[in-house]
Design a protein around this motif. Structure first.
Motif, PDB file in Angstrom:
ATOM      1  N   LEU A 159       0.828  -1.211   0.000  1.00 36.13           N
ATOM      2  CA  LEU A 159       0.000   0.000   0.000  1.00 36.13           C
ATOM      3  C   LEU A 159       0.860   1.258   0.000  1.00 36.13           C
ATOM      4  CD1 LEU A 159      -2.929  -0.888   2.448  1.00 36.13           C
ATOM      5  CD2 LEU A 159      -2.921  -0.937  -0.055  1.00 36.13           C
ATOM      6  N   GLU A 160       1.980   1.228   0.708  1.00 34.24           N
ATOM      7  CA  GLU A 160       2.862   2.392   0.716  1.00 34.24           C
ATOM      8  C   GLU A 160       3.500   2.594  -0.653  1.00 34.24           C
ATOM      9  OE1 GLU A 160       3.136   4.741   3.026  1.00 34.24           O
ATOM     10  OE2 GLU A 160       1.476   3.590   3.892  1.00 34.24           O
ATOM     11  N   LYS A 161       3.829   1.503  -1.312  1.00 35.81           N
ATOM     12  CA  LYS A 161       4.383   1.607  -2.660  1.00 35.81           C
ATOM     13  C   LYS A 161       3.347   2.209  -3.609  1.00 35.81           C
ATOM     14  CE  LYS A 161       4.778  -1.864  -5.612  1.00 35.81           C
ATOM     15  NZ  LYS A 161       5.205  -3.060  -6.377  1.00 35.81           N
ATOM     16  N   ILE A 162       2.103   1.737  -3.484  1.00 35.02           N
ATOM     17  CA  ILE A 162       1.037   2.265  -4.334  1.00 35.02           C
ATOM     18  C   ILE A 162       0.781   3.738  -4.018  1.00 35.02           C
ATOM     19  CG2 ILE A 162      -1.403   2.071  -4.932  1.00 35.02           C
ATOM     20  CD1 ILE A 162      -1.154  -0.946  -4.282  1.00 35.02           C
ATOM     21  N   ARG A 163       0.811   4.106  -2.728  1.00 32.71           N
ATOM     22  CA  ARG A 163       0.592   5.498  -2.340  1.00 32.71           C
ATOM     23  C   ARG A 163       1.653   6.420  -2.959  1.00 32.71           C
ATOM     24  NH1 ARG A 163      -1.825   7.208   2.388  1.00 32.71           N
ATOM     25  NH2 ARG A 163      -1.339   5.223   3.417  1.00 32.71           N
ATOM     26  N   SER A 164       2.895   5.969  -2.928  1.00 34.31           N
ATOM     27  CA  SER A 164       3.984   6.829  -3.392  1.00 34.31           C
ATOM     28  C   SER A 164       4.083   6.903  -4.913  1.00 34.31           C
ATOM     29  CB  SER A 164       5.320   6.333  -2.814  1.00 34.31           C
ATOM     30  OG  SER A 164       5.626   5.034  -3.293  1.00 34.31           O
TER      31      SER A 164
ATOM     32  N   GLU B 182     -10.096  -0.199  -6.813  1.00 32.05           N
ATOM     33  CA  GLU B 182     -10.922   0.957  -6.455  1.00 32.05           C
ATOM     34  C   GLU B 182     -11.004   1.113  -4.944  1.00 32.05           C
ATOM     35  OE1 GLU B 182     -13.480   4.264  -6.564  1.00 32.05           O
ATOM     36  OE2 GLU B 182     -11.945   3.449  -7.899  1.00 32.05           O
ATOM     37  N   ALA B 183     -11.100   0.003  -4.224  1.00 28.34           N
ATOM     38  CA  ALA B 183     -11.126   0.057  -2.758  1.00 28.34           C
ATOM     39  C   ALA B 183      -9.794   0.572  -2.216  1.00 28.34           C
ATOM     40  CB  ALA B 183     -11.439  -1.323  -2.191  1.00 28.34           C
ATOM     41  N   ILE B 184      -8.687   0.174  -2.835  1.00 29.83           N
ATOM     42  CA  ILE B 184      -7.374   0.666  -2.433  1.00 29.83           C
ATOM     43  C   ILE B 184      -7.278   2.172  -2.658  1.00 29.83           C
ATOM     44  CG2 ILE B 184      -4.913   0.620  -3.000  1.00 29.83           C
ATOM     45  CD1 ILE B 184      -5.280  -2.379  -3.673  1.00 29.83           C
ATOM     46  N   ARG B 185      -7.776   2.614  -3.814  1.00 31.33           N
ATOM     47  CA  ARG B 185      -7.731   4.055  -4.130  1.00 31.33           C
ATOM     48  C   ARG B 185      -8.456   4.866  -3.068  1.00 31.33           C
ATOM     49  NH1 ARG B 185     -10.621   8.008  -5.699  1.00 31.33           N
ATOM     50  NH2 ARG B 185     -12.522   6.752  -5.769  1.00 31.33           N
ATOM     51  N   LYS B 186      -9.641   4.405  -2.693  1.00 33.35           N
ATOM     52  CA  LYS B 186     -10.407   5.119  -1.673  1.00 33.35           C
ATOM     53  C   LYS B 186      -9.700   5.086  -0.329  1.00 33.35           C
ATOM     54  CE  LYS B 186     -14.975   4.372  -3.767  1.00 33.35           C
ATOM     55  NZ  LYS B 186     -16.296   3.702  -3.612  1.00 33.35           N
ATOM     56  N   ASN B 187      -9.140   3.931   0.014  1.00 28.02           N
ATOM     57  CA  ASN B 187      -8.455   3.792   1.290  1.00 28.02           C
ATOM     58  C   ASN B 187      -7.257   4.726   1.392  1.00 28.02           C
ATOM     59  OD1 ASN B 187      -6.075   2.312   2.865  1.00 28.02           O
ATOM     60  ND2 ASN B 187      -7.998   1.624   3.776  1.00 28.02           N
ATOM     61  N   LEU B 188      -6.537   4.905   0.295  1.00 29.35           N
ATOM     62  CA  LEU B 188      -5.347   5.755   0.293  1.00 29.35           C
ATOM     63  C   LEU B 188      -5.670   7.224   0.014  1.00 29.35           C
ATOM     64  CD1 LEU B 188      -2.838   3.447  -1.647  1.00 29.35           C
ATOM     65  CD2 LEU B 188      -3.105   3.723   0.826  1.00 29.35           C
ATOM     66  N   GLY B 189      -6.912   7.509  -0.348  1.00 29.05           N
ATOM     67  CA  GLY B 189      -7.304   8.881  -0.634  1.00 29.05           C
ATOM     68  C   GLY B 189      -6.678   9.436  -1.902  1.00 29.05           C
TER      69      GLY B 189
ATOM     70  N   THR C   8     -13.272  -6.273   0.286  1.00 31.25           N
ATOM     71  CA  THR C   8     -13.898  -6.006  -1.014  1.00 31.25           C
ATOM     72  C   THR C   8     -14.652  -7.236  -1.506  1.00 31.25           C
ATOM     73  OG1 THR C   8     -12.129  -4.454  -1.588  1.00 31.25           O
ATOM     74  CG2 THR C   8     -13.475  -5.300  -3.397  1.00 31.25           C
ATOM     75  N   ILE C   9     -14.038  -8.396  -1.381  1.00 32.73           N
ATOM     76  CA  ILE C   9     -14.688  -9.636  -1.821  1.00 32.73           C
ATOM     77  C   ILE C   9     -15.931  -9.920  -0.979  1.00 32.73           C
ATOM     78  CG2 ILE C   9     -14.392 -12.148  -1.986  1.00 32.73           C
ATOM     79  CD1 ILE C   9     -11.412 -11.546  -2.680  1.00 32.73           C
ATOM     80  N   ARG C  10     -15.836  -9.706   0.327  1.00 32.61           N
ATOM     81  CA  ARG C  10     -17.013  -9.907   1.194  1.00 32.61           C
ATOM     82  C   ARG C  10     -18.156  -8.977   0.779  1.00 32.61           C
ATOM     83  NH1 ARG C  10     -13.034 -10.007   5.337  1.00 32.61           N
ATOM     84  NH2 ARG C  10     -12.776 -12.102   6.241  1.00 32.61           N
ATOM     85  N   GLU C  11     -17.825  -7.727   0.443  1.00 32.93           N
ATOM     86  CA  GLU C  11     -18.856  -6.776   0.046  1.00 32.93           C
ATOM     87  C   GLU C  11     -19.458  -7.146  -1.311  1.00 32.93           C
ATOM     88  OE1 GLU C  11     -21.544  -3.689  -0.078  1.00 32.93           O
ATOM     89  OE2 GLU C  11     -20.486  -4.651   1.591  1.00 32.93           O
TER      90      GLU C  11
END
Length: 301
Positions: free
Chosen positions: A26-31, A68-75, A245-248
């Protein structure tokens, strides 16, 4: 700087970028605002390529929901999605070394692979069977005596084929295809009498072939396998987002919608219908999601 020093520096930098050293995904994706999805070229309808190398499929759609869930989580405003075509042989190493962040293919969750990677909640329960020419007399594993059987290199189907042939005392000539497309070509060309792999993949490949009526999925279930999305090991934060995400998707009914899209409705590129209802085992999984490996599922008798 001399050329050899430049090359050495480039190699070190490349390895540092590829390896998940210390930093969570997630930090790699954020940066970088970038994520790399591993996709298959011919694992229809789970993950495959259309013209111009556009990846599509049931598993690919689930991965897009996770992104998409990752995008929202990282803002983040946007995440650039990159694709890496993987094979049965290199998919685990590419996830492990950081080249691929989520592997959106048709990979079985088993104990051996869990030594190197992690898995999301199971997205599909598959049964391993075989495809043969309709005109052949092969209807069961026992009919494979003296026959040539193809399996795809790097898949669990290879082990199941060998186990069943040993148990039945059968002499089988085994050949390996480098990918699913080649495995079917070997069967289609008459160089093999049967192809052993996931039943859903068999049905999809046959449906999309030039002469679907010439092939059939037959025989007993050789193994029951949970398929899931691969991610790096010990990356709890990414797994939590993916699993939620899968549960939802299951809770909201969107998972059933995705199933209909890929297994009941016409799919590209030829608009064929697989007409596959969700297996009973998958419906039970939707009621009680889990990430149990293959070895925890009941094997066929």
């Amino acid at each position: 700087m001399n050329p050899l020093s430049s090359l050495a520096t480039a190699v070190v930098l490349a390895c540092a970028l590829a390896a998940p050293v210390g930093a969570q995904t997630l930090e790699k994706i954020r940066s970088t605002a970038t994520i790399t999805l591993g996709v298959r070229d011919s694992s229809m309808p789970m993950s495959y390529l259309l013209a111009e190398n556009q990846p599509v499929g049931f598993q690919v759609d689930i991965c897009h929901r996770i992104v998409e869930a990752i995008r929202k989580n990282l803002g983040l405003q946007k995440i650039d999605v990159r694709y890496q075509v993987v094979t049965s042989q290199n998919r685990v190493p590419l996830v492990r070394n950081g080249s691929v962040d989520l592997e959106c293919g048709s990979t079985t969750n088993n104990l051996a692979r869990q030594q190197d990677v992690a898995f999301t909640l199971t997205t599909y329960i598959e049964e391993v069977r075989m495809a043969v020419r309709t005109a052949s007399n092969i209807r069961s594993v026992k009919d494979l005596e003296g026959k040539t059987v193809v399996a795809t290199t790097g898949t669990t189907s290879v082990q199941h084929l060998r186990r069943n042939s040993r148990a039945g005392g059968l002499k089988i000539n085994e050949v390996l295809g480098k990918d699913h497309a080649e495995s079917f070509l070997i069967l289609e060309s008459g160089k093999a009498d049967a192809w052993v792999i996931d039943a859903g993949l068999l049905s999809a490949t046959i449906a999309a072939s030039k002469n679907p009526s010439e092939f059939a999925v037959v025989g007993e279930v050789l193994n029951t396998e949970p398929l899931a999305i691969m991610l790096r090991k010990d990356d709890a934060s990414l797994k939590a987002i993916a699993d939620d995400t899968i549960r939802e998707l299951i809770r909201s009914g969107e998972m059933k919608t995705l199933w209909s899209k890929w297994y009941l409705e016409p799919i590209p590129p030829r608009g064929v219908r697989l007409n596959m209802a969700p297996p009973a085992a998958l419906q039970r999984l939707w009621a009680q999601p889990n990430d149990l490996p293959m070895e925890s599922h009941a094997s066929p008798k």
